[in-house]
Design a protein around this motif. Structure first.
Motif, PDB file in Angstrom:
ATOM      1  N   MET A 124       0.788  -1.203  -0.010  1.00 55.90           N
ATOM      2  CA  MET A 124       0.033  -0.043   0.097  1.00 55.90           C
ATOM      3  C   MET A 124       0.829   1.243   0.083  1.00 55.90           C
ATOM      4  O   MET A 124       1.897   1.265   0.562  1.00 55.90           O
ATOM      5  CB  MET A 124      -0.928   0.001   1.433  1.00 55.90           C
ATOM      6  CG  MET A 124      -1.793  -0.978   1.334  1.00 55.90           C
ATOM      7  SD  MET A 124      -2.912  -1.071   2.733  1.00 55.90           S
ATOM      8  CE  MET A 124      -4.003   0.172   2.273  1.00 55.90           C
ATOM      9  N   GLU A 128      -2.207   6.038   1.975  1.00 60.19           N
ATOM     10  CA  GLU A 128      -3.549   5.175   1.975  1.00 60.19           C
ATOM     11  C   GLU A 128      -3.246   4.198   3.265  1.00 60.19           C
ATOM     12  O   GLU A 128      -4.269   4.134   4.162  1.00 60.19           O
ATOM     13  CB  GLU A 128      -3.551   4.217   0.794  1.00 60.19           C
ATOM     14  CG  GLU A 128      -4.774   3.407   0.960  1.00 60.19           C
ATOM     15  CD  GLU A 128      -5.014   2.416  -0.299  1.00 60.19           C
ATOM     16  OE1 GLU A 128      -5.718   1.513  -0.304  1.00 60.19           O
ATOM     17  OE2 GLU A 128      -4.140   2.969  -1.396  1.00 60.19           O
ATOM     18  N   LEU A 132      -5.978   4.260   6.512  1.00 65.03           N
ATOM     19  CA  LEU A 132      -6.810   3.191   6.716  1.00 65.03           C
ATOM     20  C   LEU A 132      -6.475   2.685   8.077  1.00 65.03           C
ATOM     21  O   LEU A 132      -7.593   2.323   8.830  1.00 65.03           O
ATOM     22  CB  LEU A 132      -6.270   1.973   5.722  1.00 65.03           C
ATOM     23  CG  LEU A 132      -7.073   0.921   5.922  1.00 65.03           C
ATOM     24  CD1 LEU A 132      -8.594   1.211   5.449  1.00 65.03           C
ATOM     25  CD2 LEU A 132      -6.672  -0.235   4.916  1.00 65.03           C
ATOM     26  N   ARG A 174      -5.591  -4.256  -1.739  1.00 67.99           N
ATOM     27  CA  ARG A 174      -6.056  -3.360  -0.651  1.00 67.99           C
ATOM     28  C   ARG A 174      -6.839  -4.078   0.400  1.00 67.99           C
ATOM     29  O   ARG A 174      -7.564  -5.132  -0.106  1.00 67.99           O
ATOM     30  CB  ARG A 174      -6.812  -2.048  -1.326  1.00 67.99           C
ATOM     31  CG  ARG A 174      -5.824  -1.459  -2.095  1.00 67.99           C
ATOM     32  CD  ARG A 174      -4.690  -0.797  -1.404  1.00 67.99           C
ATOM     33  NE  ARG A 174      -3.925   0.086  -2.473  1.00 67.99           N
ATOM     34  CZ  ARG A 174      -3.000  -0.378  -3.355  1.00 67.99           C
ATOM     35  NH1 ARG A 174      -2.732  -1.413  -3.575  1.00 67.99           N
ATOM     36  NH2 ARG A 174      -2.282   0.802  -3.939  1.00 67.99           N
TER      37      ARG A 174
END
Length: 177
Positions: A124, A128, A132, A174
């Motif tokens: 990732m 992000e 997250l 993801r």
């Protein structure tokens, strides 16, 4: 007479273990393991002499639990990383109790190096991954060995679940919640 600080530390370790086992769906409504032989169960290992193996094993992480008033996060992170190596785990993290808050709001601290290794394993981008899992950065002067990242135990539980599903199973892509 038992040492009151040891008692508080043991209670904090058990609370983290119990929270993560429930969060990850590894126990039933009564706290009993669904599969007692599952290597993914979060456990408090017996200490093994001079080479401490950490307070909690939550594969692939070794957690060093801290229930103290005075934080020494960079020192604790170094300790957790050494203990992870002793236990044969790739990642060592610190879980610090936040006074007056639930276990879910405890703070999980990792070194920049460990955070980067976990992020790369997820495949990732930095922004992000940080968003997250709710990571925030603590920069302590110019000495990068004192820099670390922090999230909550709750967000760490999501990270552990996603890591186990996506990275350990060989799935790329993801995390989805």
């Amino acid at each position: 007479m038992a040492n009151p600080n040891k008692i508080k530390g043991t209670q904090w370790e058990s609370a983290i273990r119990d929270y993560l086992n429930a969060f990850l769906g590894l126990v039933d409504a009564h706290g009993k393991f669904l599969d007692p032989f599952d290597a993914g169960n979060v456990r408090r290992p017996a200490q093994e002499g001079a080479k401490d193996v950490g307070d909690i094993h939550c594969a692939p992480f070794v957690l060093e639990a801290k229930n103290t008033r005075s934080p020494a996060v960079p020192t604790w992170i170094r300790q957790a990383e050494v203990e992870a190596r002793h236990a044969g785990f790739p990642f060592g993290v610190v879980v610090r109790k936040v006074r007056g808050s639930s276990v879910a709001m405890g703070r999980v601290h990792v070194s920049v190096r460990t955070w980067t290794r976990i992020r790369l394993a997820h495949g990732m981008p930095t922004d992000e991954f940080a968003a997250l899992y709710g990571w925030s950065v603590s920069l302590r002067g110019l000495d990068t060995s004192r820099w670390y990242l922090t999230t909550t135990v709750r967000d760490f539980g999501h990270l552990v679940g996603d890591y186990r599903r996506n990275v350990l199973s060989g799935v790329t892509g993801r995390a989805v919640r």
